[in-house]
Design a protein around this motif. Structure first.
Motif, mmCIF file in Angstrom:
data_model
loop_
_atom_site.group_PDB
_atom_site.id
_atom_site.type_symbol
_atom_site.label_atom_id
_atom_site.label_comp_id
_atom_site.label_asym_id
_atom_site.label_seq_id
_atom_site.Cartn_x
_atom_site.Cartn_y
_atom_site.Cartn_z
ATOM 1 N N PRO A 1 40.189 35.872 28.326
ATOM 2 C CA PRO A 1 39.314 35.991 29.499
ATOM 3 C C PRO A 1 39.433 37.367 30.151
ATOM 4 O O PRO A 1 40.459 38.038 30.029
ATOM 5 C CB PRO A 1 39.859 34.914 30.433
ATOM 6 C CG PRO A 1 41.299 34.810 30.074
ATOM 7 C CD PRO A 1 41.381 35.077 28.604
ATOM 8 N N SER A 2 38.377 37.762 30.802
ATOM 9 C CA SER A 2 38.473 38.929 31.673
ATOM 10 C C SER A 2 39.218 38.505 32.927
ATOM 11 O O SER A 2 39.190 37.347 33.317
ATOM 12 C CB SER A 2 37.092 39.413 32.070
ATOM 13 O OG SER A 2 36.393 39.855 30.950
ATOM 14 N N ILE A 3 39.869 39.463 33.514
ATOM 15 C CA ILE A 3 40.623 39.144 34.723
ATOM 16 C C ILE A 3 40.083 39.955 35.881
ATOM 17 O O ILE A 3 39.902 41.162 35.772
ATOM 18 C CB ILE A 3 42.115 39.458 34.547
ATOM 19 C CG1 ILE A 3 42.663 38.752 33.318
ATOM 20 C CG2 ILE A 3 42.886 39.060 35.776
ATOM 21 C CD1 ILE A 3 44.095 39.079 33.024
ATOM 22 N N CYS A 4 39.819 39.286 36.963
ATOM 23 C CA CYS A 4 39.411 39.961 38.186
ATOM 24 C C CYS A 4 40.567 39.882 39.151
ATOM 25 O O CYS A 4 41.069 38.791 39.401
ATOM 26 C CB CYS A 4 38.226 39.232 38.809
ATOM 27 S SG CYS A 4 36.718 40.087 38.598
ATOM 28 N N PHE A 5 40.944 40.986 39.677
ATOM 29 C CA PHE A 5 42.067 40.928 40.612
ATOM 30 C C PHE A 5 41.568 41.089 42.040
ATOM 31 O O PHE A 5 40.901 42.063 42.354
ATOM 32 C CB PHE A 5 43.090 42.013 40.289
ATOM 33 C CG PHE A 5 44.471 41.599 40.679
ATOM 34 C CD1 PHE A 5 45.403 41.271 39.717
ATOM 35 C CD2 PHE A 5 44.827 41.493 42.015
ATOM 36 C CE1 PHE A 5 46.666 40.860 40.083
ATOM 37 C CE2 PHE A 5 46.086 41.065 42.376
ATOM 38 C CZ PHE A 5 47.012 40.749 41.405
ATOM 39 N N TYR A 6 41.898 40.122 42.857
ATOM 40 C CA TYR A 6 41.591 40.210 44.285
ATOM 41 C C TYR A 6 42.843 40.728 44.980
ATOM 42 O O TYR A 6 43.809 40.003 45.145
ATOM 43 C CB TYR A 6 41.214 38.836 44.844
ATOM 44 C CG TYR A 6 39.823 38.391 44.453
ATOM 45 C CD1 TYR A 6 39.532 38.042 43.144
ATOM 46 C CD2 TYR A 6 38.798 38.333 45.399
ATOM 47 C CE1 TYR A 6 38.260 37.647 42.785
ATOM 48 C CE2 TYR A 6 37.526 37.937 45.039
ATOM 49 C CZ TYR A 6 37.260 37.593 43.731
ATOM 50 O OH TYR A 6 35.998 37.205 43.376
ATOM 51 N N SER A 7 42.795 41.990 45.345
ATOM 52 C CA SER A 7 43.970 42.569 46.005
ATOM 53 C C SER A 7 43.801 42.440 47.502
ATOM 54 O O SER A 7 42.777 42.830 48.045
ATOM 55 C CB SER A 7 44.114 44.042 45.668
ATOM 56 O OG SER A 7 43.980 44.232 44.294
ATOM 57 N N LYS B 1 49.003 46.752 39.824
ATOM 58 C CA LYS B 1 49.649 47.917 40.416
ATOM 59 C C LYS B 1 50.439 47.453 41.633
ATOM 60 O O LYS B 1 49.868 47.212 42.688
ATOM 61 C CB LYS B 1 48.576 48.921 40.815
ATOM 62 C CG LYS B 1 49.093 50.209 41.383
ATOM 63 C CD LYS B 1 47.932 51.145 41.590
ATOM 64 C CE LYS B 1 48.144 52.078 42.747
ATOM 65 N NZ LYS B 1 46.932 52.754 43.124
ATOM 66 N N VAL C 1 38.106 43.554 45.256
ATOM 67 C CA VAL C 1 38.060 43.007 43.904
ATOM 68 C C VAL C 1 37.873 44.128 42.916
ATOM 69 O O VAL C 1 37.147 45.079 43.177
ATOM 70 C CB VAL C 1 36.858 42.062 43.731
ATOM 71 C CG1 VAL C 1 37.051 41.218 42.506
ATOM 72 C CG2 VAL C 1 36.668 41.235 44.948
ATOM 73 N N HIS C 2 38.508 44.018 41.824
ATOM 74 C CA HIS C 2 38.150 44.902 40.726
ATOM 75 C C HIS C 2 38.470 44.219 39.428
ATOM 76 O O HIS C 2 39.424 43.465 39.324
ATOM 77 C CB HIS C 2 38.877 46.232 40.837
ATOM 78 C CG HIS C 2 40.338 46.091 40.666
ATOM 79 N ND1 HIS C 2 41.002 46.515 39.555
ATOM 80 C CD2 HIS C 2 41.254 45.530 41.452
ATOM 81 C CE1 HIS C 2 42.264 46.229 39.677
ATOM 82 N NE2 HIS C 2 42.454 45.629 40.816
ATOM 83 N N VAL C 3 37.645 44.456 38.477
ATOM 84 C CA VAL C 3 37.859 43.834 37.180
ATOM 85 C C VAL C 3 38.965 44.591 36.481
ATOM 86 O O VAL C 3 38.856 45.787 36.250
ATOM 87 C CB VAL C 3 36.587 43.888 36.330
ATOM 88 C CG1 VAL C 3 36.845 43.279 34.974
ATOM 89 C CG2 VAL C 3 35.485 43.150 37.046
ATOM 90 N N SER C 4 40.019 43.913 36.232
ATOM 91 C CA SER C 4 41.150 44.602 35.631
ATOM 92 C C SER C 4 40.992 44.701 34.132
ATOM 93 O O SER C 4 41.147 45.756 33.547
ATOM 94 C CB SER C 4 42.436 43.858 35.925
ATOM 95 O OG SER C 4 42.653 43.786 37.280
ATOM 96 N N TYR C 5 40.694 43.597 33.544
ATOM 97 C CA TYR C 5 40.734 43.587 32.096
ATOM 98 C C TYR C 5 39.507 42.871 31.606
ATOM 99 O O TYR C 5 39.248 41.742 31.979
ATOM 100 C CB TYR C 5 41.982 42.877 31.617
ATOM 101 C CG TYR C 5 43.220 43.512 32.130
ATOM 102 C CD1 TYR C 5 43.843 42.997 33.249
ATOM 103 C CD2 TYR C 5 43.739 44.642 31.540
ATOM 104 C CE1 TYR C 5 44.974 43.588 33.762
ATOM 105 C CE2 TYR C 5 44.872 45.243 32.047
ATOM 106 C CZ TYR C 5 45.485 44.697 33.157
ATOM 107 O OH TYR C 5 46.593 45.283 33.656
ATOM 108 N N LEU C 6 38.783 43.524 30.786
ATOM 109 C CA LEU C 6 37.594 42.885 30.270
ATOM 110 C C LEU C 6 37.906 42.359 28.882
ATOM 111 O O LEU C 6 38.293 43.113 27.997
ATOM 112 C CB LEU C 6 36.444 43.885 30.233
ATOM 113 C CG LEU C 6 35.075 43.232 30.276
ATOM 114 C CD1 LEU C 6 34.946 42.345 31.496
ATOM 115 C CD2 LEU C 6 34.012 44.296 30.285
ATOM 116 N N GLN D 1 43.381 50.261 39.639
ATOM 117 C CA GLN D 1 43.268 49.584 40.926
ATOM 118 C C GLN D 1 42.964 50.621 41.987
ATOM 119 O O GLN D 1 43.534 51.695 42.018
ATOM 120 C CB GLN D 1 44.592 48.898 41.222
ATOM 121 C CG GLN D 1 44.435 47.683 42.075
ATOM 122 C CD GLN D 1 45.708 46.871 42.060
ATOM 123 O OE1 GLN D 1 46.243 46.588 41.009
ATOM 124 N NE2 GLN D 1 46.180 46.507 43.213
#
Lengths: 774, 632
Positions: free
Chosen positions: A433-439, A750, B135-140, B149
């Motif tokens: 899966p793609s991962i979206c990070f909500y920081s 990060k 939000v940012h897409v880290s890994y596609l 980031q």
């Protein structure tokens, strides 16, 4: 202090409530009540005098029925549990009630708990002796069960305790008094060394099993020395033998070594637990015979006594286990699982999807615009049909516990869900899966909990500064409902009334919810997105409306920090667990818990609902996991193997498996049906705070304090495991060490610890955490 | 009071234990006399309770998903166990826990806070930035990081009106036309104690150097802004040092757009920036770990990149020079042989089209010369000082300073750059940044004059040394003493041409010390008095002397060739005292050169040394450079 002490101290006179609550069934038609939370009084006749605490707005009203909750459910807790400790506690409660002339309650309780006359009479006889006798009787029955035909009956060693008039700490003194026997303190080292030498000399295959004895014996002997004021001896004993103990007991040893005074024993909860619960060892019959023979030959009564009084030896027939097998299961506060505990049948299957019928289609017509309607209906019907056809044989009865009826909006949401799931990406080792990070940025106050709604449209964060914040994860802004006065002006017949009731002026990307007076440790959205739960250090769980963004109810009962809370997948019910070592089951329209799940020996750190809502799983600081039946409050599964407090739990979407993560950085996989550990995923280097299965269960994602998200091939992990009833009988299966094969990916953030993970309906992985600039 | 905790080692585990003496002390302070047993019991109990509280508090830390136990956690644990909480330690920052050397005591530093000052201070941040989610897409598809980031937005809202106004005024003044205003603004920036909140903004403005590389004036102003910020004692630059350094480095190293026009004196800018760089480094280098190394690396990278224009190379050399002789020694020196070939090619191209480039080449040449010269001097000085306790004739201060330098990590001028450059920079700048002593100087064929000397570079150094000593007075004799032969040439040269040389010597002396921060070597009044003038001419020889030198050097040259070969080798050898075979090697490398001297001097008056003429020289140079290198 154990639960019962607290209850006892808190309020001894709640007869009427008690009676009422014993009878309280799980509500039969909760759906209506759910909607009525805000304005309707409770309908239960017996509860008329006390309304649930309903807060009209966010202002807190923390006074009130603080005392009423605790006594309500103990019978339920103990109801179906035929375990010895439970009986012991029951007897204690009975005694207490009798002492306070609460005869009616006594009767009810006895009826509820199905206590046999024999035990009853025993308690009556021993009414002067307090619980010491109950203890003795308990031990007696235990012995008979383990079929130890020993003459050394524990009762004889117990010194009867005079009844104490003050009730402040009766349990403590009773518990500790077991240590009052006076052996020659200087011989303790000799005893221990003798046993040690013996164990080291036995055959290899037995050595690993018998080595399990070291730790509990060590602790009990040490405590006995401390209790009898042999401080220097105790210290010497500790220094000499603490190094022999398994490394995963380090934390406990740390606590132990600080403890050198009898007075300190009284206040130390961890040790009380150790004493009150019997440490469970699982030993093959051969090894046990060896041990027994040795101890009898040597007349090593001291050790023999400890084994009989404080240990529970679960003997099984078959091959002795290897060291690694033992290590994988041990590490908990109170030893391993007794096999019979995990024998109960668990209905882990999923409930049948509700048929969404004609009214749905009407609903659909109204909600959707004309275009594309027929097609959607088609696909939807197909998918519905295929799912509902086969009834899972392992699933519970549809109405095993009453569930709220679906509202129109719920049905709409179901349709949305269906539509989304047709677009779901099929994940697998080749297709991650793609991962979206909500920081969370600038979270100076400290992010302590995160939750997403199932449709990923909302995001809630609990913070250490007592606030709860809700963000919209979509461009749609958050709006409040208009005030009552303004609502009156609205044309209620208009088509867009739902839109009209919203106050456009309040639109914003995020809303703050104020009300808690301590860090918010858990947040959970209701499945219909109308409510949000938050649990806090202030001892309350709060229910917030996401329409008005105000607090609706404050659920009090834990009275100690509440570490986690979780909504049932069908709404209405929720579970919470806290520092008071119990998990509680609540319904949103009840101000008191419906069930109290007691049994953990330390804080309940993590709570989750089973996908079919019939079970609740809890993880604890005592390093064990328990699965509770919502219907009767029984503990139906008890898993040991973690070496640290458990901070994350996740059910697989099919309800068959459970994953748990702890501070030791390991993820363990469990087969719920067979009650077995079936996998161990090693790799994380710090506490795992988040676990989530992908929507189809192919991938397990774990997020940790070590700033990584790891993806595991859960399909492979489950498929490789051959679990049948035969292996389940032994209670353990060989675990392959294949973490590296199962690890599909590791992704670094990060300097952002991963606090929460969520798979969207299309299988996009969302991760959340607070960016840490240091 | 619970601060007096004694750490004791017990087995492998460590526990905090409160000794009974502490208990007694505490009791005494509250007026209770405790017997020995009571104190012991109490101590033990206190230890236990402390441990218990710590253990209990750790769960609050775990649930807050933190790694660091905070005072708040402990307080919660205390509160739940019905104990009074500890007040006054709620700050997020770590508490400085200090040991007292004498008595194994540890205590929390509890400074008094001036409430009035605190209350009246205007730079108290008004709350902190809004918590937000990004939000940012880290890994596609698990295929790797698409985008890093994002950066964390800083607290814009926390700026007060006043601060914003101040910021606007200051930036306007500095970047505006009015030089007087600018001066005032810079001064204020240098001394204002309340602008901490604005630091990121100023740093941002300064990072704008990259967009004004066509405007020398603006660049200069921005550099001055850097200087002011760096000098402001109230500012904690923290990690912003990195950003400042990168801006300054930009001015030093980049082929600025302004340098396309030869009339623009970007050289001065580079010199100034280099000084600034060294200043930042000396004063704030400790804030960022590895800064020195990074700077050196990037300088070296530029230097070793032949594609870069000469002005970039010049910047690199000047930068190294400013960072101290050790930096020169480490980076420039080993690199010189390789670099020389390129430079020589440039200098040997006499085509008209190359005139400009060649002029630049001379610049670089001069800069290298200066840098190498100082390197030698400092090296010699350090060696002598290491050898004998203190130079005979040197004033105490000098030795002291040098001694200090020896102790400091690996960098030459510790105290001097701290105090001096800023002054120098300022005066220099104000004196007339645009003045172009350069252009005049470049044509000066100072190097060309030496073209007949077989080993051009070495000899130029030699002359300078010989001139150097007189100023330092005692300096050269010091090092030379061990070998008499060495001393001779130095003194003999001046003797030969005493009258003529003296003027020239002073001139060159002014130059060399200035650049090198050899101030240590020449703490004498004349040099100090001359600061002003020296600064104006920054790195190279001032215009006036230029002519003089041209006159004088040729004359000096004549005597030298004769006595030359031996004398020269001697000097070098002397400098490299203490090194075994290298000195000799140096000599051997010189032996082949004499033939070159036979070339008619006139013809090459305007050309660079020997090098160009002979086919061999390149190798020879490399040789000599290696020989120079080896002793280090």
């Amino acid at each position: 202090m154990c639960l019962w002490c607290r209850i006892r101290q808190k309020n001894p006179k709640k007869k009427t409530y008690y009676a009422a609550h014993v009878m309280t069934p799980l509500l039969s038609a909760p759906g209506e009540k759910m909607a009525a939370v805000q304005d309707a009084p409770m309908e239960l006749d017996s509860e008329k005098e006390t309304k649930p605490e309903i807060l009209s707005d966010g202002t807190s009203n923390l006074s009130g029925n603080t005392a009423s909750g605790t006594l309500s459910s103990p019978p339920l807790t103990a109801g179906g549990a035929p375990k010895q400790e439970d009986q012991q506690t029951l007897i204690a409660v009975l005694q207490f009630l009798r002492r306070n002339k609460l005869t009616e309650s006594v009767d009810i309780l006895r009826r509820e708990a199905c206590l046999e006359d024999q035990e009853d009479s025993q308690t009556l006889d021993g009414s002067g002796g307090g619980k010491g006798d109950g203890d003795g009787g308990d031990a007696n029955s235990l012995l008979s069960r383990v079929s130890i035909a020993s003459a050394a009956a524990p009762q004889s060693t117990l010194t009867p305790i005079p009844v104490k008039s003050e009730y402040d700490q009766p349990d403590v003194s009773v518990v500790l008094s077991a240590y009052s026997q006076q052996g020659d303190p200087s011989l303790y080292q000799v005893y221990y060394t003798g046993l040690k030498n013996f164990i080291e000399s036995v055959l290899d295959c037995h050595r690993a099993e018998l080595s399990q004895l070291f730790y509990p014996l060590f602790v009990h002997m040490y405590l006995e020395l401390v209790y009898n004021n042999h401080e220097t001896k105790a210290k010497a004993f500790f220094e000499k033998f603490s190094g022999d103990q398994e490394c995963y007991y380090q934390d406990d040893l740390q606590i132990l070594c600080g403890l050198t005074k009898k007075e300190h024993l009284k206040g130390n909860e961890a040790l009380l637990d150790f004493r009150t619960s019997r440490f469970v060892l699982r030993i093959s019959r051969d090894s046990y015979q060896l041990l027994k023979r040795h101890l009898q030959e040597r007349h090593n009564n001291q050790i023999w006594n400890i084994i009989q009084e404080h240990l529970y030896i679960d003997i099984f027939d078959g091959m002795p286990r290897s060291k690694s097998q033992i290590d994988s299961m041990s590490g908990s506060f109170a030893g391993e699982t007794r096999r019979e505990v995990n024998k109960a049948k668990v209905f882990y299957g999923l409930l049948k999807e509700p048929e969404i019928e004609v009214p749905l289609d009407d609903e659909d017509d109204e909600a959707e615009n004309e275009e594309g309607k027929p097609k959607k209906k088609k696909t939807k019907k197909d998918s519905m049909g295929s799912k509902s056809k086969k009834q899972d044989p392992n699933a519970p009865q549809q109405n095993r516990i009453p569930l709220p009826e679906l509202k129109d909006s719920d049905k709409l949401d179901k349709i949305m869900y269906m539509k989304e799931s047709t677009k779901r990406i099929r994940l697998g080792p080749e297709n991650l899966p793609s991962i979206c990070f909500y920081s969370f940025l600038n979270a100076y106050q400290g992010l302590t909990a995160v939750d997403f709604t199932d449709d990923s449209s909302l995001l809630a964060g609990g913070f250490a500064d007592s606030t709860v914040r809700v963000w919209s994860a979509t461009p749609k802004k958050l709006r409040k409902v208009k005030s009552a006065a303004e609502l009156n002006l609205i044309d209620k017949e208009s088509d867009d009334v739902l839109e009209r009731i919203m106050d456009e002026k309040t639109a914003s990307e995020s809303k703050n919810l104020y009300g808690h007076s301590g860090p918010v440790y858990g947040v959970s959205f209701s499945p219909d997105r109308n409510y949000l739960l938050s649990s806090s250090e202030d001892g309350t769980v709060r229910l917030w409306s996401l329409q008005t963004f105000t607090c609706l109810v404050g659920y009090k009962g834990h009275n100690y920090p509440v570490w986690d809370t979780h909504f049932s997948p069908f709404g209405y019910y929720f579970v919470s667990g806290g520092h008071d070592r119990v998990a509680r089951l609540w319904a949103t329209d009840h101000y008191q818990p419906l069930r109290i799940f007691a049994g953990h020996l330390a804080d309940v750190t993590c709570t989750r609902f089973h996908p079919n809502s019939n079970y609740v799983v809890t993880g604890s600081t005592d390093r064990t996991i328990r699965l509770w039946d919502v219907l009767n409050g029984n503990c139906v599964r008890f898993f040991t193997g973690h070496k640290g407090p458990i901070h994350s739990l996740a059910f697989s979407p099919n309800g068959k498996f459970l994953a748990s993560g702890s501070t030791d950085g390991r993820v363990l996989l469990w087969d719920i049906g067979h009650g077995l550990m079936i996998g161990e995923l090693k790799g994380h280097t710090d506490t795992i705070y988040a676990l989530k299965f992908s929507r189809d269960g192919e991938i397990l994602a774990s997020g940790s304090m070590d700033n990584t998200v790891r993806l595991w091939d859960s399909m492979k992990a489950f498929d490789d495991m051959e679990t049948d009833d035969f292996t389940a009988a032994t209670g353990h299966i060989p675990l392959p060490d294949n973490s590296q094969e199962l690890l599909l990916g590791m992704y670094h953030s990060k300097s952002t610890p991963v606090t929460h993970l969520h798979f969207t309906r299309r299988n996009l992985l969302l991760a959340a955490g607070a960016y840490n600039s240091q | 009071c619970q601060s007096i905790v004694k750490m004791t080692e017990r087995e492998e585990r460590r526990f905090a234990e409160v000794p009974r003496e502490s208990i007694k002390l505490m009791a005494e302070s509250s007026g209770v006399e405790l017997s020995e047993e009571v104190a012991a019991l109490l101590a033990e109990d206190v230890c236990y309770r402390l441990r218990e509280a710590t253990q209990n508090s750790s769960q609050f830390m775990r649930h807050a998903k933190r790694r660091k136990l905070s005072v708040e956690d402990l307080n919660r644990a205390l509160r739940w166990s019905n104990t009074e909480t500890i007040c006054g330690y709620g700050a997020q920052d770590a508490l400085p826990f200090r040991p007292l050397k004498e008595g194994e005591l540890f205590f929390v530093e509890d400074r008094e806070i001036n409430l009035v000052e605190l209350a009246l201070a205007t730079n108290i941040p008004k709350g902190c930035a809004e918590t937000m989610v990004r939000v940012h897409v880290s890994y596609l598809d698990g295929k790797g990081n698409l985008e890093p980031q994002g950066t964390v937005p800083t607290a814009v809202q926390s700026l007060s009106e006043d601060l914003l106004k101040y910021y606007q005024q200051i930036t306007r003044a500095i970047l505006g036309e009015d030089p007087h205003l600018m001066k005032v603004a810079l001064l204020d920036l240098q001394s204002n104690s309340k602008i901490a909140a604005l630091l990121p903004y100023f740093v941002y403005v300064i990072s704008g150097v990259k967009s004004v590389s066509h405007d020398l004036d603006q660049l200069n102003r921005l550099l001055h802004m850097v200087k002011s910020l760096v000098q402001n004692p109230y500012l904690y630059l923290g990690s912003y040092v990195r950003s400042l350094v990168s801006s300054v480095m930009y001015c030093i190293l980049e082929p600025l757009a302004a340098s396309i026009n030869p009339l623009n004196d970007h050289w001065t800018l580079r010199d100034y920036a280099a000084l600034l760089l060294s200043h930042i480094f000396w004063t704030h280098g400790d804030l960022v770990s590895g800064l020195y190394h990074q700077i050196l690396l990037s300088l070296q990278k530029v230097l070793s990149d032949p594609v870069r224009p000469l002005c970039s190379h010049y910047g690199a050399v000047v930068g190294l020079h400013a960072l101290g002789w050790k930096a020169v020694e480490r980076v420039l020196y080993p690199h010189l042989p390789a670099y020389w070939a390129n430079l020589q090619a440039v200098l040997d191209d006499y085509s008209v089209s190359n005139a400009q480039v060649k002029a630049d080449g001379h610049k670089v040449y001069g800069a290298i010369l200066v840098a190498v010269e100082r390197l030698l001097k400092m090296k010699a000085l350090s060696l002598t000082l290491a050898a004998e306790g203190s130079g005979a004739g040197l004033p105490g201060t000098t030795t002291g300073a040098v001694g200090f330098r020896e102790n400091s990590p690996g960098l030459s001028p510790p105290s001097e750059p701290l105090s001096e450059p800023p002054l120098g920079i300022a005066s220099h700048l104000q004196a007339g940044g645009a003045g172009c002593p350069w252009e005049e100087w470049t044509p000066v064929s100072l190097p060309a004059m030496y073209c007949e000397l077989y080993s051009f570079f070495g000899d130029s150094l030699a002359v300078r040394f010989s001139t150097g000593p007189p100023l330092g007075g005692a300096t050269p004799p010091g090092p030379c003493q061990p070998l008499e032969g060495r001393k001779e040439p130095a003194s003999s040269a001046p003797n030969l041409e005493n009258t003529r040389k003296m003027p020239q010597l002073t001139a060159s002396m002014n130059i060399s010390p200035r650049q090198d921060g050899s101030p240590r070597m020449e703490p004498q009044p004349p040099s100090l008095a001359a600061t002003e003038t020296r600064k104006t001419c920054s790195v190279e020889v001032p215009p006036g002397p230029g002519l003089g030198t041209t006159d004088i050097f040729p004359k000096a040259r004549f005597p030298l060739p004769q006595a030359g070969p031996p004398a020269f080798s001697f000097i070098i050898g002397g400098r490299q005292m203490g090194r075994r075979c290298q000195g000799r090697r140096f000599q051997t490398s010189f032996t082949p050169t004499p033939p070159l001297t036979t070339h008619p001097p006139r013809a090459y008056a305007h050309k660079l040394p020997v090098i160009g003429r002979v086919s061999k020289p390149v190798r020879r140079w490399t040789c000599s450079h290696y020989s120079l290198h080896l002793p280090l």
